[in-house]
Enzyme design. Structure first.
Site, PDB file in Angstrom:
ATOM      1  N   CYS A 117      17.860  20.063  20.932  1.00  0.00           N
ATOM      2  CA  CYS A 117      17.148  19.365  19.878  1.00  0.00           C
ATOM      3  C   CYS A 117      16.107  18.452  20.502  1.00  0.00           C
ATOM      4  CB  CYS A 117      18.125  18.554  19.036  1.00  0.00           C
ATOM      5  SG  CYS A 117      18.769  19.518  17.669  1.00  0.00           S
ATOM      6  N   ARG A 122      16.871  13.840  27.149  1.00  0.00           N
ATOM      7  CA  ARG A 122      18.331  13.783  27.256  1.00  0.00           C
ATOM      8  C   ARG A 122      18.760  14.056  28.696  1.00  0.00           C
ATOM      9  NH1 ARG A 122      20.012  17.235  22.050  1.00  0.00           N
ATOM     10  NH2 ARG A 122      22.098  16.628  22.646  1.00  0.00           N
ATOM     11  N   ILE A 124      20.910  14.378  32.268  1.00  0.00           N
ATOM     12  CA  ILE A 124      22.260  14.865  32.579  1.00  0.00           C
ATOM     13  C   ILE A 124      22.716  14.328  33.950  1.00  0.00           C
ATOM     14  CG2 ILE A 124      22.176  16.933  31.123  1.00  0.00           C
ATOM     15  CD1 ILE A 124      21.768  18.544  33.744  1.00  0.00           C
ATOM     16  N   ASP A 304      25.384  11.807  14.942  1.00  0.00           N
ATOM     17  CA  ASP A 304      24.953  13.055  14.307  1.00  0.00           C
ATOM     18  C   ASP A 304      24.986  12.973  12.773  1.00  0.00           C
ATOM     19  OD1 ASP A 304      24.599  14.017  16.836  1.00  0.00           O
ATOM     20  OD2 ASP A 304      26.421  15.235  16.868  1.00  0.00           O
TER      21      ASP A 304
HETATM   22  C1  EPZ Z   1      26.677  15.653  22.398  1.00  0.00           C
HETATM   23  O1  EPZ Z   1      25.504  15.592  23.197  1.00  0.00           O
HETATM   24  C2  EPZ Z   1      26.326  16.480  21.201  1.00  0.00           C
HETATM   25  N1  EPZ Z   1      25.867  17.794  21.634  1.00  0.00           N
HETATM   26  C3  EPZ Z   1      25.239  15.791  20.366  1.00  0.00           C
HETATM   27  O2  EPZ Z   1      25.120  16.517  19.165  1.00  0.00           O
HETATM   28  C4  EPZ Z   1      25.670  14.362  20.016  1.00  0.00           C
HETATM   29  O3  EPZ Z   1      24.601  13.678  19.403  1.00  0.00           O
HETATM   30  C5  EPZ Z   1      26.091  13.604  21.279  1.00  0.00           C
HETATM   31  O4  EPZ Z   1      27.102  14.356  22.009  1.00  0.00           O
HETATM   32  C6  EPZ Z   1      26.667  12.220  20.988  1.00  0.00           C
HETATM   33  O5  EPZ Z   1      27.802  12.361  20.166  1.00  0.00           O
HETATM   34  C7  EPZ Z   1      26.731  18.691  22.076  1.00  0.00           C
HETATM   35  O6  EPZ Z   1      27.936  18.489  22.107  1.00  0.00           O
HETATM   36  C8  EPZ Z   1      26.191  20.001  22.495  1.00  0.00           C
HETATM   37  P1  EPZ Z   1      26.059  12.414  25.381  1.00  0.00           P
HETATM   38  P2  EPZ Z   1      25.628  15.098  24.676  1.00  0.00           P
HETATM   39  O7  EPZ Z   1      26.103  12.861  26.786  1.00  0.00           O
HETATM   40  O8  EPZ Z   1      26.997  15.347  25.168  1.00  0.00           O
HETATM   41  C9  EPZ Z   1      23.138   9.323  27.648  1.00  0.00           C
HETATM   42  C10 EPZ Z   1      24.068  17.680  17.450  1.00  0.00           C
HETATM   43  O9  EPZ Z   1      23.273  17.328  16.558  1.00  0.00           O
HETATM   44  N2  EPZ Z   1      23.385  10.159  28.832  1.00  0.00           N
HETATM   45  O10 EPZ Z   1      27.323  11.930  24.756  1.00  0.00           O
HETATM   46  O11 EPZ Z   1      24.527  15.710  25.432  1.00  0.00           O
HETATM   47  C11 EPZ Z   1      22.296  10.059  26.615  1.00  0.00           C
HETATM   48  O12 EPZ Z   1      20.942   9.944  26.902  1.00  0.00           O
HETATM   49  C12 EPZ Z   1      23.895  17.178  18.855  1.00  0.00           C
HETATM   50  O13 EPZ Z   1      25.012  18.445  17.243  1.00  0.00           O
HETATM   51  C13 EPZ Z   1      22.855   9.763  30.052  1.00  0.00           C
HETATM   52  O14 EPZ Z   1      22.184   8.749  30.166  1.00  0.00           O
HETATM   53  O15 EPZ Z   1      25.424  13.537  24.480  1.00  0.00           O
HETATM   54  C14 EPZ Z   1      22.753   9.374  25.338  1.00  0.00           C
HETATM   55  O16 EPZ Z   1      22.022   8.191  25.164  1.00  0.00           O
HETATM   56  C15 EPZ Z   1      22.662  16.360  19.021  1.00  0.00           C
HETATM   57  N3  EPZ Z   1      23.101  10.555  31.139  1.00  0.00           N
HETATM   58  C16 EPZ Z   1      24.225   9.004  25.595  1.00  0.00           C
HETATM   59  O17 EPZ Z   1      24.379   9.091  27.012  1.00  0.00           O
HETATM   60  C17 EPZ Z   1      23.853  11.686  31.066  1.00  0.00           C
HETATM   61  O18 EPZ Z   1      24.040  12.349  32.102  1.00  0.00           O
HETATM   62  C18 EPZ Z   1      25.271   9.931  24.953  1.00  0.00           C
HETATM   63  O19 EPZ Z   1      24.946  11.292  25.262  1.00  0.00           O
HETATM   64  C19 EPZ Z   1      24.383  12.072  29.830  1.00  0.00           C
HETATM   65  C20 EPZ Z   1      24.128  11.272  28.730  1.00  0.00           C
END
Ligand code: EPZ
Length: 430
Positions: A117, A122, A124, A304
């Site tokens: 999205c 974003r 990793i 979400d």
């Molecule tokens: C998951 O994304 C979901 N996607 C997202 O859903 C959801 O918004 C998000 O979790 C939060 O609940 C999937 O599961 C495929 P995070 P994810 O790592 O795991 C920061 C939807 O609409 N971060 O929990 O990628 C990041 O920038 C989607 O279904 C880092 O800084 O999210 C964010 O601010 C959209 N470094 C926060 O952490 C990293 O290495 C949380 O992200 C990883 C994340």
């Protein structure tokens, strides 16, 4: 360009069956590559992101068979671990799980940078730091390369609570030598579901659902039959649709506990909620009142759900305040609601929503998956016809949304033919 059209003003009534959770399935399908034998997954949602993930697995010569509409058989015994750089990898954020799974099983992964999205950058970095802590050498070039001849346990602290990093480290650590501890782990239902799936294959993961997950490495994982949990966000979207149309909807096949943060806010708003063992009924009988919402990792209010709630609050009297604490910039869709007549003022991560009497249908754009759902909900409540453009995002994550809404009484139609409904063919996706 194809659109979803909605003629608003029809209160939704009836029952809607919730599909399997997208974000759990997107982790569990790659996790199946860790097994020595065949895995059968039930309650897999029929959405474009899953088709995409399956295509990536087929590039690795994994045999995927649809046993019925929502059940897949994954046979990775002939897997050829090659570099993954196809368009399918870049289309989707969750392709990062292939790094953890392939590294965990084969000690080596080369995967293109994940996309997904488009609401925000974003990173990793936490995933990659986790793999390094487990003994992998990681390089980011044209692809992300991770490699080691010895994965070992490690004590890991996540600077930020990250769903993806928590799950990816679990995938890489489940076959590692020794014990891995993930501190400040995410507690989302799909983290727990993935841990349960790994354990169903003989993994030894404990503490999932708390902020400290312990993974004791095992030598191998066997095949399993596993049923994916229902989609918390899909359920929340239909609950919100009931409120925005002032209708009466029962969401079925859900786990009500996963919905607590959402139901609590709907109760504060003035909606009537009835909870059953595996269903929740949402209806509106009296006036609704303004809300204050701050998104947070589970068990907090899910980011979400933020866009669909903002759409709903744009028609609720008073001033509601929504603070986005998870993503840096997840309000880019708001100007679409403003086009429909919403009164929303943005200040960084805060949206102040002054309820208006009515929204008016016009042409608006789905800027990402959940924003797309918000546009549809706004259209359901608006005067006249709303045309939602860029609907490919919606098909990525909501199974049969148009059909489900139609059964509930919505006047909604689609003029394209690219809805993601993979044809069920034994042995391949048609
Ligand atoms: C998951 O994304 C979901 N996607 C997202 O859903 C959801 O918004 C998000 O979790 C939060 O609940 C999937 O599961 C495929 P995070 P994810 O790592 O795991 C920061 C939807 O609409 N971060 O929990 O990628 C990041 O920038 C989607 O279904 C880092 O800084 O999210 C964010 O601010 C959209 N470094 C926060 O952490 C990293 O290495 C949380 O992200 C990883 C994340």
């Amino acid at each position: 360009m194809s659109h979803i059209y909605i003629r608003g003003g029809h209160p939704l009534h009836g029952d809607v069956e919730i599909s399997g959770m997208k974000n759990a399935a997107l982790a569990i399908i790659p996790a199946a590559l860790l097994a020595d034998d065949v895995v059968v997954l039930e309650n897999v949602p029929h959405i474009a992101d899953i088709t995409n993930m399956i295509q990536i697995l087929q590039d690795l010569k994994v045999r995927i068979t649809y046993l019925d509409e929502h059940t897949i058989r994954i046979d990775s015994r002939g897997l050829q671990n090659q570099a993954l750089a196809s368009e399918a990898v870049h289309k989707m954020r969750a392709s990062y799980y292939l790094i953890g799974a392939l590294l965990g099983r084969y000690g080596k992964a080369a995967v293109g940078y994940p996309g997904g999205c488009n609401f925000v950058q974003r990173p990793i970095d936490l995933h990659l730091k986790g793999f390094e802590a487990l003994g992998a050498k990681v390089e980011v070039g044209d692809l992300i390369y991770a490699e080691t001849d010895h994965l070992h346990g490690a004590n890991i602290f996540l600077d930020i609570v990250s769903v993806g990093a928590t799950i990816n480290i679990m995938l890489a650590a489940v076959l590692a030598d020794g014990e891995t501890v993930i501190n400040n782990a995410a507690k989302e239902p799909h983290v727990v579901d993935t841990a349960n799936f790994l354990n169903s294959m003989g993994g030894r993961v404990s503490g999932a659902g708390t902020d400290r997950i312990v993974i004791r490495g095992v030598k191998s994982l066997h095949g399993a039959n596993y049923q994916i949990i229902p989609d918390q966000i899909e359920a929340g979207t239909y609950m919100t649709a009931a409120v925005i149309t002032k209708g009466d909807v029962t969401v079925r096949n859900i786990i009500p506990k996963h919905m607590s943060a959402i139901t609590a806010k709907l109760v504060d708003l003035g909606a009537t909620i009835q909870e059953f063992d595996d269903a929740i009924r949402v209806s509106v009988h009296g006036p609704l009142s303004e809300l204050m919402i701050k998104t947070a990792p589970y068990p907090g209010f899910p980011t979400d759900m933020q866009p669909v709630f903002v759409a709903m609050l744009s028609l609720v009297p008073g001033s509601s305040i929504v603070t986005e604490n998870v993503w840096d910039n997840r309000f880019s869709y708001v100007n679409q609601l403003v086009k429909m007549g919403a009164d929303i003022h943005l200040d960084g991560r805060i949206a102040v929503i002054k309820g208006v009497e009515k929204l008016t249908g016009c042409e608006i754009e789905a800027t990402d998956l959940r924003a797309g759902a918000a546009m549809v909900l706004a259209g359901l409540a608006a005067d006249g016809v709303t045309a939602v453009d860029n609907v490919k995002y919606i098909f990525r994550g909501y199974e049969s949304m148009i059909e489900k809404l139609r059964v509930l009484g919505a006047d909604i139609w689609y003029d394209g033919d690219e809805q993601n409904q993979p044809v069920v063919v034994e042995g391949k996706i048609g």
